[in-house]
Design a protein around this motif. Structure first.
Motif, short mmCIF file in Angstrom:
data_model
loop_
_atom_site.label_atom_id
_atom_site.label_comp_id
_atom_site.label_asym_id
_atom_site.label_seq_id
_atom_site.Cartn_x
_atom_site.Cartn_y
_atom_site.Cartn_z
N TYR A 95 0.83 -1.20 0.00
CA TYR A 95 0.00 0.00 0.00
C TYR A 95 0.87 1.25 0.00
O TYR A 95 0.57 2.25 -0.66
N CYS A 96 1.96 1.19 0.76
CA CYS A 96 2.83 2.36 0.88
C CYS A 96 3.48 2.72 -0.46
O CYS A 96 3.71 3.89 -0.76
N ILE A 97 3.79 1.70 -1.25
CA ILE A 97 4.37 1.94 -2.57
C ILE A 97 3.38 2.66 -3.46
O ILE A 97 3.73 3.58 -4.21
N VAL A 98 2.12 2.25 -3.38
CA VAL A 98 1.08 2.85 -4.21
C VAL A 98 0.88 4.32 -3.89
O VAL A 98 0.74 5.15 -4.79
N VAL A 99 0.90 4.67 -2.61
CA VAL A 99 0.57 6.05 -2.24
C VAL A 99 1.78 6.98 -2.21
O VAL A 99 1.60 8.20 -2.15
N CYS A 100 3.00 6.45 -2.26
CA CYS A 100 4.18 7.32 -2.23
C CYS A 100 4.26 8.09 -3.55
O CYS A 100 4.47 7.49 -4.61
N PRO A 101 4.13 9.41 -3.52
CA PRO A 101 4.15 10.18 -4.78
C PRO A 101 5.55 10.34 -5.36
O PRO A 101 5.70 10.84 -6.47
N TYR A 102 6.56 9.91 -4.61
CA TYR A 102 7.95 10.09 -5.07
C TYR A 102 8.59 8.80 -5.56
O TYR A 102 9.74 8.79 -5.99
N GLY A 103 7.87 7.68 -5.46
CA GLY A 103 8.38 6.41 -5.97
C GLY A 103 9.63 5.92 -5.29
O GLY A 103 10.49 5.29 -5.90
N GLU A 104 9.74 6.19 -3.98
CA GLU A 104 10.99 5.88 -3.28
C GLU A 104 10.85 4.75 -2.27
O GLU A 104 11.43 4.78 -1.19
#
Length: 207
Positions: A95-104
């Motif tokens: 889920y965290c990957i999906v919502v991270c707007p910086y792709g980090e």
């Protein structure tokens, strides 16, 4: 209170990748996993075009969406502003990957040897013994930690200490007299995607 942050001066960054190498050496990240990435692109038009190097790391946002969506509390924000992942709690839902707007953020689907079919390198053996800050297990998400283990010892993140151009500065964003606060004020450093409302702790001095 302390809120740690970083200022990256894009006018100084020469794109040498020393920060990338230092991060890998410090954190023993698996093959293909880069907590510190460097992108290069052109800006402007001939005859005034120039090459700009753009380092990207976790932004350690004050209003981190990854913290909000994590169902197990694995992703959390420390009182000093550093966002970390408790790998023992991470269930790999991404889920965290999906919502991270910086792709980090990076998901460890598999751990690949540097030279498949050959004996582990001395670096891999050392990493295995030390475990690394994350142990680099499969099925978990990991990312830049601002070298929290080093910060807790009063040291700078590895990428800051390795920067040959002195393009990175680390310090307390809540202290108006800190080096990072002075740079933000005098060099007009900006956040990436301020309209997103995440309030990143990483600022950039425009090229």
């Amino acid at each position: 209170m302390v809120r740690y942050g970083m200022v990256i001066d894009l006018k100084k960054c020469i794109g040498c990748d020393a920060c990338t190498v230092a991060c890998r050496a410090e954190n023993a990240t698996p093959r293909g996993v880069f907590w510190n990435r460097l992108f290069k692109f052109e800006v402007g038009k001939y005859p005034h075009a120039k090459l700009v190097s753009m380092p990207l790391i976790c932004m350690h946002c004050k209003n981190a969406p990854c913290v909000e969506v994590c169902p197990t509390g694995a992703t959390h924000r420390r009182s000093d502003g550093i966002v970390l992942v408790d790998y023992s709690k991470c269930m790999g839902c991404k889920y965290c990957i999906v919502v991270c707007p910086y792709g980090e953020r990076f998901f460890n689907r598999t751990i690949t040897a540097y030279y498949p079919g050959n004996p582990p390198t001395p670096y891999e053996e050392l990493s295995k013994r030390l475990g690394g800050p994350s142990n680099h297990e499969t099925g978990i998400v990991e990312k830049c930690t601002f070298c929290a283990d080093r910060v807790d010892k009063g040291q700078e993140p590895a990428c800051v200490g390795s920067c040959v151009a002195d393009a990175r500065t680390f310090g307390d964003l809540d202290d108006p007299n800190s080096s990072v606060s002075r740079l933000i004020a005098t060099k007009h450093a900006v956040q990436l995607g301020p309209e997103l409302g995440t309030d990143p702790s990483v600022y950039y001095v425009p090229p």
